[in-house]
Write an enzyme that holds these catalytic residues in place. Structure first.
Site, PDB file in Angstrom:
ATOM      1  N   HIS A 155      -2.539  27.559   0.275  1.00 43.55           N
ATOM      2  CA  HIS A 155      -3.894  27.005   0.395  1.00 43.55           C
ATOM      3  C   HIS A 155      -4.510  27.522   1.697  1.00 43.55           C
ATOM      4  O   HIS A 155      -3.847  27.562   2.724  1.00 43.55           O
ATOM      5  CB  HIS A 155      -3.813  25.477   0.431  1.00 43.55           C
ATOM      6  CG  HIS A 155      -5.143  24.816   0.326  1.00 43.55           C
ATOM      7  ND1 HIS A 155      -5.969  24.655   1.420  1.00 43.55           N
ATOM      8  CD2 HIS A 155      -5.799  24.294  -0.730  1.00 43.55           C
ATOM      9  CE1 HIS A 155      -7.079  24.052   1.012  1.00 43.55           C
ATOM     10  NE2 HIS A 155      -7.006  23.825  -0.286  1.00 43.55           N
ATOM     11  N   CYS A 203      -9.374  28.548  -2.842  1.00 43.96           N
ATOM     12  CA  CYS A 203     -10.173  27.334  -2.653  1.00 43.96           C
ATOM     13  C   CYS A 203     -11.540  27.751  -2.133  1.00 43.96           C
ATOM     14  O   CYS A 203     -11.672  28.170  -0.977  1.00 43.96           O
ATOM     15  CB  CYS A 203      -9.465  26.397  -1.674  1.00 43.96           C
ATOM     16  SG  CYS A 203     -10.440  24.928  -1.302  1.00 43.96           S
ATOM     17  N   HIS A 249      -9.225  26.038  -6.653  1.00 41.44           N
ATOM     18  CA  HIS A 249      -9.979  24.827  -6.321  1.00 41.44           C
ATOM     19  C   HIS A 249     -11.428  25.282  -6.253  1.00 41.44           C
ATOM     20  O   HIS A 249     -11.745  26.129  -5.415  1.00 41.44           O
ATOM     21  CB  HIS A 249      -9.623  24.316  -4.925  1.00 41.44           C
ATOM     22  CG  HIS A 249      -8.238  23.783  -4.770  1.00 41.44           C
ATOM     23  ND1 HIS A 249      -7.757  23.356  -3.557  1.00 41.44           N
ATOM     24  CD2 HIS A 249      -7.250  23.571  -5.668  1.00 41.44           C
ATOM     25  CE1 HIS A 249      -6.516  22.913  -3.712  1.00 41.44           C
ATOM     26  NE2 HIS A 249      -6.180  23.044  -4.974  1.00 41.44           N
ATOM     27  N   ASP A 266     -12.944  20.160  -7.053  1.00 42.99           N
ATOM     28  CA  ASP A 266     -12.364  19.713  -5.792  1.00 42.99           C
ATOM     29  C   ASP A 266     -13.155  18.516  -5.300  1.00 42.99           C
ATOM     30  O   ASP A 266     -13.790  17.829  -6.096  1.00 42.99           O
ATOM     31  CB  ASP A 266     -12.358  20.892  -4.831  1.00 42.99           C
ATOM     32  CG  ASP A 266     -11.237  20.811  -3.820  1.00 42.99           C
ATOM     33  OD1 ASP A 266     -10.562  19.785  -3.756  1.00 42.99           O
ATOM     34  OD2 ASP A 266     -11.055  21.788  -3.075  1.00 42.99           O
ATOM     35  N   HIS A 267     -13.128  18.283  -4.022  1.00 42.61           N
ATOM     36  CA  HIS A 267     -13.754  17.085  -3.473  1.00 42.61           C
ATOM     37  C   HIS A 267     -15.092  16.792  -4.147  1.00 42.61           C
ATOM     38  O   HIS A 267     -15.950  17.654  -4.229  1.00 42.61           O
ATOM     39  CB  HIS A 267     -14.010  17.255  -1.975  1.00 42.61           C
ATOM     40  CG  HIS A 267     -12.801  17.685  -1.234  1.00 42.61           C
ATOM     41  ND1 HIS A 267     -12.847  18.164   0.049  1.00 42.61           N
ATOM     42  CD2 HIS A 267     -11.495  17.709  -1.595  1.00 42.61           C
ATOM     43  CE1 HIS A 267     -11.622  18.460   0.445  1.00 42.61           C
ATOM     44  NE2 HIS A 267     -10.780  18.198  -0.544  1.00 42.61           N
ATOM     45  N   TYR A 272     -12.045  12.127  -3.514  1.00 42.90           N
ATOM     46  CA  TYR A 272     -11.151  12.083  -4.673  1.00 42.90           C
ATOM     47  C   TYR A 272     -11.409  10.913  -5.623  1.00 42.90           C
ATOM     48  O   TYR A 272     -10.493  10.334  -6.179  1.00 42.90           O
ATOM     49  CB  TYR A 272      -9.690  12.121  -4.206  1.00 42.90           C
ATOM     50  CG  TYR A 272      -9.290  13.517  -3.777  1.00 42.90           C
ATOM     51  CD1 TYR A 272      -9.037  14.496  -4.732  1.00 42.90           C
ATOM     52  CD2 TYR A 272      -9.221  13.877  -2.435  1.00 42.90           C
ATOM     53  CE1 TYR A 272      -8.693  15.795  -4.363  1.00 42.90           C
ATOM     54  CE2 TYR A 272      -8.887  15.171  -2.054  1.00 42.90           C
ATOM     55  CZ  TYR A 272      -8.620  16.125  -3.026  1.00 42.90           C
ATOM     56  OH  TYR A 272      -8.290  17.410  -2.676  1.00 42.90           O
TER      57      TYR A 272
END
Ligand code: DNO
Length: 360
Positions: free
Chosen positions: A207, A245, A272, A317-318, A331
């Site tokens: 990541h 990501c 992501h 993702d977020h 999340y």
């Protein structure tokens, strides 16, 4: 590609497997054994129990995020081999349980860093945000109890109170570690784990560092195209791969995301995908996934993934906190479900359009 959602386990997550199962097109979860410490061996029994729980809900485990790497390995301290042996045993047990994707990071001390947990946007939603000014105003060694806590009872990864109690020691461990040393230690770790990855066909997916630059004076190396390609070449094995990501690499406006994706063909094992909205290059917030809500062209990101033949798990993702949801910042269920649906829509459109071109 397979659409997935990150799930923090029944003990910690406000989102249930039953809810995830009802998001159209989501077939797998990305999860981990949440009550283990970095460096601990994961038993087959515990991995199997987690698998059984997920499968009973009609889903499956698409990958692990994360098997965390102990600081002894990152700093290359004298006892690192003991922790690498443990890591290898965990990988072996995952392989035996038919799990073939492991996301991890090599960030010193902290994982991803944000400076606001609930910045209010004009539509009333709240989002995670970052400003360099806020980071610069913090003295890392006095941070215990500051922005680490108060995330609806949870903390950002790497900011756990028990870690913060040892913050001075952690910083001391990295005192002599610069980028070069960190690269060397990463190489050492990867070379030692590649045999087990090859044996069980486990894809390691590093990541990126978030934000993609040094914070609190700590070195950070997984930040741009040059460095990630260096890492791919230094251990040139397809099992040494990347979590792409967009929200992390995208923190640095100089990173051209579609170009980076194309340059990593065959080495992106997990994606992501999320959007950021920039106010200045060092003041950004996490927007909705939709291109028009932020600063990234999400179509171009998905198109680049399609073009390189990406076939691994992807996750929204977020997300923003919307509709009164109370959940771990980033999340919750609602905005990530919207994100998954949007990304699936882009993917369907790209796929059909490409197939149509191929047919003529
Ligand atoms: C943040 C996540 C990271 C990621 C780790 C991987 O939301 O993307 O915490 O899981 O860095 O080890």
């Amino acid at each position: 590609m397979e659409m997935t959602l990150r799930w923090y386990g029944s003990k910690f997550d406000t989102v249930t497997l039953e809810q995830i199962r009802q998001i159209p097109g989501v077939t797998g979860v990305i999860t981990t054994l949440y009550d283990t410490d970095p460096g601990e061996v994961w038993s087959r029994e515990r991995i199997r129990a987690l698998k059984d729980e997920v499968e009973a809900a009609g889903l499956h485990i698409s990958g692990i995020e994360s098997v965390n790497v102990h600081d002894a390995i990152k700093t290359g301290s004298a006892d690192r081999d003991k922790y690498i042996d443990n890591y290898i045993e965990t990988l072996e047990n995952l392989g035996k349980e038919d799990i073939h994707l492991v996301c991890y990071n090599f960030m010193p001390v902290f994982d991803w860093t944000r400076t606001e947990l609930a910045r209010k946007r004009p539509d009333g939603s709240t989002v995670l945000a970052y400003t360099q000014e806020a980071v610069d105003a913090l003295n890392p060694e006095d941070m215990f109890g500051s922005i680490a806590s108060d995330m609806n009872g949870t903390v950002m990864p790497g900011w756990e109170p028990e870690r913060m109690e040892h913050i001075k020691e952690l910083f001391a461990m990295y005192k002599d570690i610069d980028d070069e040393k960190l690269f060397e230690n990463l190489k050492y770790f990867l070379e030692r784990i590649m045999p087990v990855c090859n044996k069980y066909d486990i894809y390691m997916a590093i990541h990126p560092d978030d934000p993609a630059w040094s914070v609190f004076g700590l070195p950070r190396i997984i930040i741009n195209k040059e460095n990630i390609l260096r890492m791919m070449h230094m251990v040139d094995d397809p099992h040494n791969g990347v979590t792409f990501c967009s929200g992390s690499y995208g923190t640095n406006r100089e990173n051209n995301l579609p170009d980076m994706i194309r340059s990593l063909k065959g080495r992106i094992h997990f994606a992501h995908v999320r959007n950021l909205k920039f106010h200045t290059p060092t003041n950004f917030e996490e927007a909705a996934h939709l291109s028009s809500d932020g600063s990234f062209d999400m179509f171009e990101i998905m198109k680049a993934l399609y073009d390189i033949g990406f076939d691994g798990p992807i996750r929204p993702d977020h997300g923003r906190m919307i509709w009164g949801e109370k959940a771990m910042p980033g999340y919750g269920l609602y905005d990530r479900a919207l994100g998954a649906t949007y990304l699936n829509g882009l993917w369907e459109a790209i796929t059909k359009e490409e197939k149509r071109h191929e047919a003529v």
